[in-house]
Design an enzyme around this catalytic site. Structure first.
Site, PDB file in Angstrom:
ATOM      1  N   CYS A  25     -11.948   1.128   4.510  1.00 56.05           N
ATOM      2  CA  CYS A  25     -11.755   1.808   2.976  1.00 56.05           C
ATOM      3  C   CYS A  25     -12.296   0.909   1.994  1.00 56.05           C
ATOM      4  O   CYS A  25     -12.109  -0.389   2.190  1.00 56.05           O
ATOM      5  CB  CYS A  25     -10.538   2.454   2.660  1.00 56.05           C
ATOM      6  SG  CYS A  25      -9.091   1.030   2.283  1.00 56.05           S
TER       7      CYS A  25
ATOM      8  N   CYS B 218       0.766  -1.226  -0.174  1.00 53.71           N
ATOM      9  CA  CYS B 218       0.045   0.040   0.046  1.00 53.71           C
ATOM     10  C   CYS B 218       0.744   1.105  -0.028  1.00 53.71           C
ATOM     11  O   CYS B 218       0.347   2.113  -0.356  1.00 53.71           O
ATOM     12  CB  CYS B 218      -0.992   0.001   1.163  1.00 53.71           C
ATOM     13  SG  CYS B 218      -2.107  -1.244   1.078  1.00 53.71           S
TER      14      CYS B 218
END
Length: 394
Positions: A214, A82
């Site tokens: 998310c 990420c």
């Protein structure tokens, strides 16, 4: 850093749900063209490119950039989970700061699939085997997808240690939604109340509702990084400068501490932030705005403390006082963050760069933080790597 480094141009596509996206070559090329246009230079001026993505075959970066031009420059493909986008930026900044090149491109993109993150390589050891084993030992709940166990477990560890609550997490998510209302590039732009967040479907009783995580999304973002001398010589916008940057990876404490906050990178965050504060002589008290890695509301909560925005154990009071939003000490994630904007893994770090560059130029429109001159970016990937970058308006 020998050479001062300027963010001369940025570009970003709107983040969308999987299946609603253009193919990754088109998304990536759009972000690059927008960044070049914003900088006021042609692709021929770019001397090196760093292309970040997590899900894709080898040389996807070339596939994207060949849509823009085929100039024969080095193209380095980057995959750091990420934190991929900010890793591409880290490498581009190093190339310019060292004097190796005057103009470098950092690009991030992701064409994601619906649902929870998973491995596409199940016939070999996983880079998360040690993380999974520690999470199994500390958290249990094998019925819950791993990413949710990682970060939900970290949030629960904070609750158990410091007394933080689901209401704190709901307030973070509601804050993200208020900011995203003003961001046309965010996926979710509906304002939520803390009560809405708490009333959402429960993923983990007492720890997480669906709105605290998310969504997987598709999108792309890019930045043109140039030397200060090049910017002056060619009349480019030199307003935004990277004045400090650090990348950290895991240390023994990730597992030896037997603490889920550290399994998900708390110590990487504190280490990278400390390096940047030391490099610049600027402390957290001097920041105006922060884009931080809120893949879950839980990670935003512990990152407040990891970055020194509040004392360890002080996140609940920090949130209650509104010091994470407009009118408080810092505006955290004026873009709406990953919680509202979405999280296309390779693009996220450069989307943060996009937002902070516009903030420091004073061109962020309805998300603008009044008088913003110093900004911090935090981008974290498990496995692991954390990149912290400080920007300042000249």
């Amino acid at each position: 850093m020998a050479e001062n480094v300027i963010i001369a141009g940025v570009g970003m596509t709107k983040f969308v749900k999987p299946g609603q996206n253009d193919p990754y070559p088109m998304m990536g090329a759009t972000a690059v063209r927008d960044a070049l246009s914003d900088a006021g230079i042609s692709y021929d001026a770019v001397q090196q490119a760093y292309a970040g993505y997590t899900y894709g075959d080898s040389t996807c970066g070339q596939t994207v950039l060949y849509q823009v031009g085929m100039t024969g420059i080095p193209v380095i493909n980057v995959n750091n989970n990420c934190s991929t986008g900010s890793t591409a930026l880290f490498l581009a900044r190093q190339a310019v700061a060292s004097g190796t090149v005057d103009v470098a491109l950092a690009l991030g993109f992701e064409q994601m699939q619906p649902g929870a993150l998973g491995s596409h390589w199940d016939d070999r050891p996983s880079p998360f085997d040690a993380f999974d084993a520690e999470t199994d030992a500390l958290v249990g709940h094998p019925e819950i997808p791993l990413a949710l166990r990682y970060f939900g477990g970290a949030g629960k560890a904070h609750m158990d240690k410091y007394g933080s609550t689901m209401t704190d997490l709901a307030r973070i998510r509601a804050k993200a939604s208020r900011h995203a209302v003003n961001n046309p590039l965010a996926l979710f732009r509906t304002e939520l109340t803390p009560e809405d967040v708490l009333a959402a479907p429960v993923i983990w009783e007492g720890v997480m509702t669906r709105l605290m995580a998310c969504p997987p999304t598709c999108g792309a973002a890019a930045a043109i990084v140039v030397s200060e001398e090049y910017a002056k010589k060619h009349g480019l916008n030199g307003t935004v400068q990277i004045i400090g940057q650090a990348m950290s990876t895991d240390t023994a404490s990730t597992f030896d501490s037997h603490d889920m906050m550290r399994v998900v990178g708390y110590d990487m965050t504190t280490a990278a932030a400390a390096q940047v504060y030391q490099q610049t002589g600027i402390g957290p008290e001097d920041l105006d705005t922060v884009e931080l890695h809120d893949c879950f509301a839980h990670n935003e909560m512990i990152t407040y403390e990891g970055l020194g925005l509040c004392p360890e154990g002080g996140a609940s009071q920090f949130i209650a006082d509104g010091d994470n939003s407009y009118g408080g000490k810092y505006v955290t994630n004026p873009s709406g963050g990953l919680l509202s904007k979405g999280h296309p893994l390779g693009a996220t770090g450069l989307a943060q760069c996009y937002e902070l560059t516009r903030q420091l130029r004073g061109t962020a429109g309805s998300t603008q933080v009044d008088g913003a001159r110093t900004a911090l970016q935090h981008n974290l990937g498990l496995g692991g790597a954390c990149v912290v970058t400080m920007y300042q308006a000249q």
